[in-house]
Design a protein around this motif. Structure first.
Motif, PDB file in Angstrom:
ATOM      1  N   VAL A 141      -9.808  54.275  36.944  1.00 49.43           N
ATOM      2  CA  VAL A 141      -9.404  55.358  37.848  1.00 49.43           C
ATOM      3  C   VAL A 141      -7.986  55.159  38.378  1.00 49.43           C
ATOM      4  CG1 VAL A 141      -9.907  56.504  40.040  1.00 49.43           C
ATOM      5  CG2 VAL A 141     -11.782  55.846  38.516  1.00 49.43           C
ATOM      6  N   ALA A 142      -7.661  53.943  38.808  1.00 47.78           N
ATOM      7  CA  ALA A 142      -6.367  53.699  39.461  1.00 47.78           C
ATOM      8  C   ALA A 142      -5.430  52.810  38.657  1.00 47.78           C
ATOM      9  CB  ALA A 142      -6.596  53.079  40.846  1.00 47.78           C
ATOM     10  N   GLY A 143      -5.860  52.354  37.503  1.00 48.27           N
ATOM     11  CA  GLY A 143      -5.038  51.421  36.734  1.00 48.27           C
ATOM     12  C   GLY A 143      -3.772  52.017  36.175  1.00 48.27           C
ATOM     13  N   ASP A 144      -3.731  53.353  36.016  1.00 47.43           N
ATOM     14  CA  ASP A 144      -2.532  53.962  35.436  1.00 47.43           C
ATOM     15  C   ASP A 144      -1.328  53.885  36.367  1.00 47.43           C
ATOM     16  OD1 ASP A 144      -3.882  55.708  37.180  1.00 47.43           O
ATOM     17  OD2 ASP A 144      -2.781  57.430  36.381  1.00 47.43           O
ATOM     18  N   LEU A 145      -1.581  53.646  37.656  1.00 45.15           N
ATOM     19  CA  LEU A 145      -0.476  53.538  38.610  1.00 45.15           C
ATOM     20  C   LEU A 145       0.092  52.129  38.701  1.00 45.15           C
ATOM     21  CD1 LEU A 145      -1.872  55.666  41.582  1.00 45.15           C
ATOM     22  CD2 LEU A 145      -0.305  56.392  39.781  1.00 45.15           C
ATOM     23  N   THR A 146      -0.539  51.188  38.021  1.00 45.21           N
ATOM     24  CA  THR A 146      -0.138  49.793  38.136  1.00 45.21           C
ATOM     25  C   THR A 146       1.314  49.581  37.699  1.00 45.21           C
ATOM     26  OG1 THR A 146      -2.406  49.019  37.800  1.00 45.21           O
ATOM     27  CG2 THR A 146      -0.631  47.452  37.371  1.00 45.21           C
ATOM     28  N   VAL A 147       1.674  50.124  36.546  1.00 39.47           N
ATOM     29  CA  VAL A 147       3.020  49.909  36.010  1.00 39.47           C
ATOM     30  C   VAL A 147       4.062  50.613  36.874  1.00 39.47           C
ATOM     31  CG1 VAL A 147       4.528  50.269  34.032  1.00 39.47           C
ATOM     32  CG2 VAL A 147       2.138  49.625  33.678  1.00 39.47           C
ATOM     33  N   ARG A 148       3.810  51.888  37.214  1.00 41.46           N
ATOM     34  CA  ARG A 148       4.778  52.649  38.010  1.00 41.46           C
ATOM     35  C   ARG A 148       4.978  52.045  39.394  1.00 41.46           C
ATOM     36  NH1 ARG A 148       3.041  58.604  38.282  1.00 41.46           N
ATOM     37  NH2 ARG A 148       0.966  57.833  37.769  1.00 41.46           N
ATOM     38  N   SER A 149       3.881  51.653  40.034  1.00 42.73           N
ATOM     39  CA  SER A 149       4.002  51.059  41.371  1.00 42.73           C
ATOM     40  C   SER A 149       4.690  49.703  41.303  1.00 42.73           C
ATOM     41  CB  SER A 149       2.611  50.921  42.008  1.00 42.73           C
ATOM     42  OG  SER A 149       1.766  50.112  41.216  1.00 42.73           O
ATOM     43  N   LYS A 150       4.470  48.965  40.206  1.00 38.20           N
ATOM     44  CA  LYS A 150       5.128  47.664  40.044  1.00 38.20           C
ATOM     45  C   LYS A 150       6.640  47.849  39.920  1.00 38.20           C
ATOM     46  CE  LYS A 150       4.398  43.193  39.597  1.00 38.20           C
ATOM     47  NZ  LYS A 150       3.672  42.419  40.640  1.00 38.20           N
ATOM     48  N   GLU A 151       7.060  48.860  39.175  1.00 42.77           N
ATOM     49  CA  GLU A 151       8.489  49.135  39.031  1.00 42.77           C
ATOM     50  C   GLU A 151       9.115  49.503  40.377  1.00 42.77           C
ATOM     51  OE1 GLU A 151       8.638  52.175  36.125  1.00 42.77           O
ATOM     52  OE2 GLU A 151       8.284  50.841  34.411  1.00 42.77           O
ATOM     53  N   LYS A 152       8.420  50.338  41.136  1.00 45.42           N
ATOM     54  CA  LYS A 152       8.922  50.726  42.454  1.00 45.42           C
ATOM     55  C   LYS A 152       9.007  49.512  43.384  1.00 45.42           C
ATOM     56  CE  LYS A 152       9.576  55.225  42.294  1.00 45.42           C
ATOM     57  NZ  LYS A 152      10.866  55.858  42.674  1.00 45.42           N
ATOM     58  N   TRP A 153       8.014  48.632  43.276  1.00 46.37           N
ATOM     59  CA  TRP A 153       8.021  47.438  44.126  1.00 46.37           C
ATOM     60  C   TRP A 153       9.187  46.516  43.768  1.00 46.37           C
ATOM     61  CZ3 TRP A 153       5.682  46.676  48.561  1.00 46.37           C
ATOM     62  CH2 TRP A 153       5.659  45.396  49.095  1.00 46.37           C
ATOM     63  N   LYS A 154       9.479  46.403  42.482  1.00 46.05           N
ATOM     64  CA  LYS A 154      10.625  45.595  42.042  1.00 46.05           C
ATOM     65  C   LYS A 154      11.929  46.164  42.603  1.00 46.05           C
ATOM     66  CE  LYS A 154       8.617  42.477  39.411  1.00 46.05           C
ATOM     67  NZ  LYS A 154       8.667  41.028  39.781  1.00 46.05           N
ATOM     68  N   THR A 155      12.018  47.493  42.633  1.00 43.42           N
ATOM     69  CA  THR A 155      13.201  48.130  43.204  1.00 43.42           C
ATOM     70  C   THR A 155      13.339  47.806  44.684  1.00 43.42           C
ATOM     71  OG1 THR A 155      12.986  49.957  41.622  1.00 43.42           O
ATOM     72  CG2 THR A 155      14.381  50.329  43.553  1.00 43.42           C
ATOM     73  N   LEU A 156      12.200  47.808  45.393  1.00 42.02           N
ATOM     74  CA  LEU A 156      12.219  47.447  46.807  1.00 42.02           C
ATOM     75  C   LEU A 156      12.645  45.995  47.006  1.00 42.02           C
ATOM     76  CD1 LEU A 156       9.054  49.076  48.464  1.00 42.02           C
ATOM     77  CD2 LEU A 156      11.442  49.675  48.790  1.00 42.02           C
ATOM     78  N   GLN A 157      12.175  45.128  46.117  1.00 39.19           N
ATOM     79  CA  GLN A 157      12.545  43.713  46.224  1.00 39.19           C
ATOM     80  C   GLN A 157      14.047  43.499  46.031  1.00 39.19           C
ATOM     81  OE1 GLN A 157       9.494  42.014  43.407  1.00 39.19           O
ATOM     82  NE2 GLN A 157       9.133  40.610  45.108  1.00 39.19           N
ATOM     83  N   ASN A 158      14.659  44.335  45.194  1.00 45.46           N
ATOM     84  CA  ASN A 158      16.107  44.239  45.002  1.00 45.46           C
ATOM     85  C   ASN A 158      16.880  44.777  46.201  1.00 45.46           C
ATOM     86  OD1 ASN A 158      15.773  43.148  42.424  1.00 45.46           O
ATOM     87  ND2 ASN A 158      15.730  45.173  41.461  1.00 45.46           N
ATOM     88  N   LYS A 159      16.243  45.666  46.954  1.00 52.66           N
ATOM     89  CA  LYS A 159      16.907  46.305  48.085  1.00 52.66           C
ATOM     90  C   LYS A 159      16.631  45.573  49.396  1.00 52.66           C
ATOM     91  CE  LYS A 159      17.432  50.841  50.273  1.00 52.66           C
ATOM     92  NZ  LYS A 159      16.991  52.268  50.257  1.00 52.66           N
TER      93      LYS A 159
END
Length: 299
Positions: free
Chosen positions: A204-222
């Motif tokens: 149900v929610a696994g498809d958001l794993t990759v997209r949310s991970k990318e967004k989190w990486k962006t936050l970590q850079n900021k």
């Protein structure tokens, strides 16, 4: 009659009024032309909205400048009076001034944008418009369960951004962590229960794993942030009544309710196919036997 007409036509004040309206028309014709022909072609909705708002602000600013330039000689005699009244006006309009400052902070400080889901001044909802003095929000919740619209439109003073925390559900990271708890009866197949719940979370929610991970990486850079697990995860706690499984997962900020419904439906359906190997638990009560009472009856 003709002399009166000529007197009006050659009156300096009348000439200045006519010049002001001509200049006003030129300013706003140019502003509207720029908004229609240039700013409307900006692809990003948020940037287009900000550009139109800023161009309108420039129009108002130029109008004030035009008024000051044309009637400068008339305003000169009022300098002292305006200076004295300015302090009183500033005190009386301190909320208006704070709201205007809040608008500048919102527009250029990145507090939130139109379309974001925020909680501001105790009100949660989606931002419809950011005005110079107020932010317009389509409210969610209250008498409606979940994160659904209730139809009420709320106007909140922009000054609240300086007074209270601003909760943004869809800013740089448009996802939320949510969780559901599943009570499983003692004596069930615990490994099977974990497999069922975790599999449902991945489907149900696994498809958001990759997209949310990318967004989190962006936050970590900021910002300075530690790494976070965006994959569905499950934990188990044993209490007095049942074994409680907690499924934690990432979900879109507008889909918490529908995602929970889908998860519960899938988990309950899978549990029923185990033929009793896995059972849902419910609250149970154990009645302790009452002690013996010795009763002496005297006549």
């Amino acid at each position: 009659m003709e002399e009166q007409i000529q007197e009006y036509l050659y009156n300096p004040t009348v000439g200045k009024i006519v010049s002001f309206f001509i200049g006003l028309a030129v300013i706003w014709i140019l502003i509207k032309a720029i908004q229609k022909n240039l700013l409307s072609k900006i692809a990003d909705n948020n940037n287009r909205y900000k550009a139109k708002k800023f161009s309108s602000f420039i129009g108002y600013f130029l109008t004030i400048v035009l008024l000051t330039v044309i009637f400068s000689d008339k305003l000169g005699n009022l300098t002292v009076a305006l200076g004295v009244a300015g302090a009183g006006i500033a005190f009386a309009l301190q909320e208006v001034i704070a709201s205007f400052a809040g608008w500048l902070a919102i527009m250029f400080g990145g507090f939130y944008n139109t379309g974001d889901r925020v909680q501001l001044g105790g009100i949660k909802g989606d931002v419809m418009d950011i005005g110079v003095l107020r932010t317009t929000i389509m409210e969610t919740g209250q008498w409606v369960d979940g994160d659904l619209y209730n139809g009420r439109i709320v106007l909140i003073a922009n000054s609240y951004v300086f007074k209270e925390p601003v909760f943004n559900y869809s800013g740089d990271f448009p996802f939320l962590w949510d969780e559901i708890k599943i009570p499983i009866q003692y004596g069930s197949d615990y490994a099977k229960a974990k497999e069922i719940i975790l599999t449902a979370g991945i489907e149900v929610a696994g498809d958001l794993t990759v997209r949310s991970k990318e967004k989190w990486k962006t936050l970590q850079n900021k910002y300075r942030l530690e790494d976070a697990q965006t994959e569905p995860m499950i934990t188990l706690v044993a209490n007095d009544n049942w074994a409680e499984y907690t499924l934690r997962y990432v979900v879109g900020y507008k889909k918490r309710r529908s995602t929970k419904s889908e998860l519960f439906t899938k988990i309950l359906t899978e549990i029923e196919t185990t033929n009793g190997a896995v059972k849902m638990a419910s609250a149970t009560f154990h009645l302790v036997e009452a002690p013996d009472f010795n009763v002496n009856v005297r006549k």
